[in-house]
Design a protein around this motif. Structure first.
Motif, short mmCIF file in Angstrom:
data_model
loop_
_atom_site.label_atom_id
_atom_site.label_comp_id
_atom_site.label_asym_id
_atom_site.label_seq_id
_atom_site.Cartn_x
_atom_site.Cartn_y
_atom_site.Cartn_z
N GLU A 6 0.84 -1.19 0.00
CA GLU A 6 0.00 0.00 0.00
C GLU A 6 0.88 1.25 0.00
OE1 GLU A 6 -3.32 0.12 -0.24
OE2 GLU A 6 -3.42 -2.05 -0.28
N GLY A 7 0.56 2.19 -0.86
CA GLY A 7 1.31 3.43 -0.92
C GLY A 7 0.58 4.56 -0.23
N TYR A 8 1.27 5.66 -0.04
CA TYR A 8 0.66 6.84 0.57
C TYR A 8 -0.12 7.61 -0.49
CZ TYR A 8 3.31 6.23 4.85
OH TYR A 8 3.80 5.75 6.03
N SER A 9 -1.19 8.27 -0.04
CA SER A 9 -1.98 9.13 -0.92
C SER A 9 -2.65 10.19 -0.06
CB SER A 9 -3.02 8.33 -1.69
OG SER A 9 -3.93 7.71 -0.79
N TRP A 10 -3.16 11.23 -0.70
CA TRP A 10 -3.88 12.28 0.03
C TRP A 10 -5.27 11.76 0.39
CZ3 TRP A 10 -1.09 15.86 1.98
CH2 TRP A 10 0.06 16.30 1.33
N VAL A 11 -5.65 11.95 1.64
CA VAL A 11 -6.94 11.48 2.14
C VAL A 11 -7.59 12.63 2.92
CG1 VAL A 11 -8.13 9.78 3.58
CG2 VAL A 11 -6.03 9.13 2.37
N ASP A 12 -8.86 12.89 2.65
CA ASP A 12 -9.62 13.88 3.40
C ASP A 12 -10.27 13.18 4.59
OD1 ASP A 12 -8.85 15.63 1.45
OD2 ASP A 12 -10.85 15.88 0.58
N VAL A 13 -10.08 13.77 5.77
CA VAL A 13 -10.60 13.20 7.01
C VAL A 13 -11.28 14.29 7.81
CG1 VAL A 13 -8.82 11.38 7.10
CG2 VAL A 13 -8.38 13.56 8.22
N GLU A 14 -12.01 13.87 8.86
CA GLU A 14 -12.70 14.82 9.73
C GLU A 14 -12.69 14.33 11.16
OE1 GLU A 14 -16.74 15.03 8.38
OE2 GLU A 14 -17.10 12.91 8.75
N SER A 15 -12.82 15.27 12.09
CA SER A 15 -12.91 14.90 13.50
C SER A 15 -14.38 14.67 13.85
CB SER A 15 -12.31 15.99 14.39
OG SER A 15 -13.00 17.21 14.24
N TYR A 16 -14.60 13.78 14.82
CA TYR A 16 -15.96 13.45 15.26
C TYR A 16 -15.92 12.95 16.69
CZ TYR A 16 -14.94 8.47 14.83
OH TYR A 16 -14.40 7.21 15.01
N VAL A 17 -17.07 12.94 17.35
CA VAL A 17 -17.18 12.39 18.70
C VAL A 17 -17.58 10.93 18.54
CG1 VAL A 17 -18.38 12.50 20.91
CG2 VAL A 17 -17.81 14.61 19.69
N ALA A 18 -16.76 10.03 19.07
CA ALA A 18 -17.00 8.60 18.93
C ALA A 18 -18.12 8.15 19.86
CB ALA A 18 -15.72 7.83 19.25
N ASP A 19 -19.01 7.29 19.34
CA ASP A 19 -20.09 6.72 20.16
C ASP A 19 -19.52 5.72 21.15
OD1 ASP A 19 -22.03 8.13 18.75
OD2 ASP A 19 -22.31 6.53 17.30
N GLN A 20 -18.62 4.88 20.67
CA GLN A 20 -17.97 3.86 21.50
C GLN A 20 -16.51 4.25 21.69
OE1 GLN A 20 -19.39 1.03 22.77
NE2 GLN A 20 -21.38 1.56 21.94
N THR A 21 -16.08 4.38 22.94
CA THR A 21 -14.69 4.77 23.19
C THR A 21 -13.91 3.70 23.95
OG1 THR A 21 -15.33 5.96 25.19
CG2 THR A 21 -15.17 7.25 23.14
N SER A 22 -14.51 2.54 24.13
CA SER A 22 -13.83 1.45 24.83
C SER A 22 -12.56 1.06 24.07
CB SER A 22 -14.75 0.24 24.95
OG SER A 22 -14.08 -0.82 25.58
N GLY A 23 -11.43 1.12 24.73
CA GLY A 23 -10.16 0.77 24.11
C GLY A 23 -9.55 1.88 23.28
N LEU A 24 -10.21 3.05 23.25
CA LEU A 24 -9.71 4.17 22.46
C LEU A 24 -9.22 5.27 23.38
CD1 LEU A 24 -12.60 4.38 19.85
CD2 LEU A 24 -10.43 3.18 19.63
N HIS A 25 -8.46 6.18 22.86
CA HIS A 25 -7.92 7.30 23.63
C HIS A 25 -8.78 8.54 23.39
CE1 HIS A 25 -4.16 5.20 24.62
NE2 HIS A 25 -4.35 4.62 23.45
N GLY A 26 -9.58 8.92 24.36
CA GLY A 26 -10.39 10.13 24.25
C GLY A 26 -11.69 9.93 23.50
N LYS A 27 -12.51 11.00 23.50
CA LYS A 27 -13.82 10.95 22.85
C LYS A 27 -13.77 11.41 21.39
CE LYS A 27 -17.64 11.83 24.88
NZ LYS A 27 -18.79 12.40 25.57
N ILE A 28 -12.84 12.31 21.07
CA ILE A 28 -12.77 12.87 19.72
C ILE A 28 -11.76 12.08 18.90
CG2 ILE A 28 -12.32 14.92 18.35
CD1 ILE A 28 -13.09 16.55 20.88
N HIS A 29 -12.21 11.64 17.72
CA HIS A 29 -11.37 10.83 16.84
C HIS A 29 -11.41 11.38 15.42
CE1 HIS A 29 -10.50 7.72 19.78
NE2 HIS A 29 -11.68 8.04 20.27
N ILE A 30 -10.61 10.78 14.57
CA ILE A 30 -10.51 11.20 13.17
C ILE A 30 -10.94 10.03 12.29
CG2 ILE A 30 -8.97 12.10 11.37
CD1 ILE A 30 -9.29 14.00 13.77
N ARG A 31 -11.73 10.33 11.23
CA ARG A 31 -12.18 9.30 10.30
C ARG A 31 -12.17 9.86 8.88
NH1 ARG A 31 -18.45 9.55 12.18
NH2 ARG A 31 -18.87 11.66 11.42
N PRO A 32 -12.15 8.99 7.88
CA PRO A 32 -12.26 9.46 6.49
C PRO A 32 -13.62 10.11 6.28
CG PRO A 32 -11.46 7.19 6.57
CD PRO A 32 -11.92 7.53 7.95
#
Length: 95
Positions: A6-32
Motif C-alpha cells: 500500500e502506498g501513501y496518498s492524500w486522504v480527506d478526514v474529519e474529526s468526530y465524537v466517537a459513540d464507542q470509546t472502549s479501548g480508544l484514547h479520548g472521545k474525539i477521533h478522526i475518520r475518512p
C-alpha cells in the motif's frame, strides 16, 4: 503485519465524537470523510493536534496509507510529525 504494497496518498478526514470509546484514547477521533476512497468507520492514526486543537467537525487533508496491526484491523496511518492541511471548520453560527 504491515502492508508494504500500500502506498501513501492524500486522504480527506474529519474529526468526530466517537459513540464507542472502549479501548480508544479520548472521545474525539478522526475518520475518512463520507464519499471518499475509504469507509467512514476506518480508524485514523495521526497527530493528536487534529482532535485537540480544532473544533469537532473540522476537515483535514493528510498524507496517509492503509495499514494494519497483527491481530488487529486495518487503519489509516500518517505520522504525527507530518503537516496536515485544514480544509474547513464547522460554522459556529450554525449552533
Amino acid at each position: 503485519m504491515a502492508m508494504p504494497q500500500e502506498g501513501y496518498s492524500w486522504v480527506d478526514v474529519e474529526s468526530y465524537v466517537a459513540d464507542q470509546t472502549s479501548g480508544l484514547h479520548g472521545k474525539i477521533h478522526i475518520r475518512p470523510v463520507a464519499g471518499g476512497a475509504f469507509l467512514t468507520d476506518l480508524r485514523v492514526e495521526c497527530s493528536k493536534r487534529m482532535s485537540s486543537d480544532y473544533p469537532v467537525g473540522t476537515r483535514f487533508r493528510i498524507w496517509a496509507k492503509l495499514t494494519d496491526r497483527e491481530g488487529g484491523g486495518q487503519f489509516l496511518y500518517t505520522s504525527w510529525r507530518w503537516r496536515f492541511e485544514v480544509l474547513s471548520r464547522p460554522d459556529a453560527r450554525a449552533e
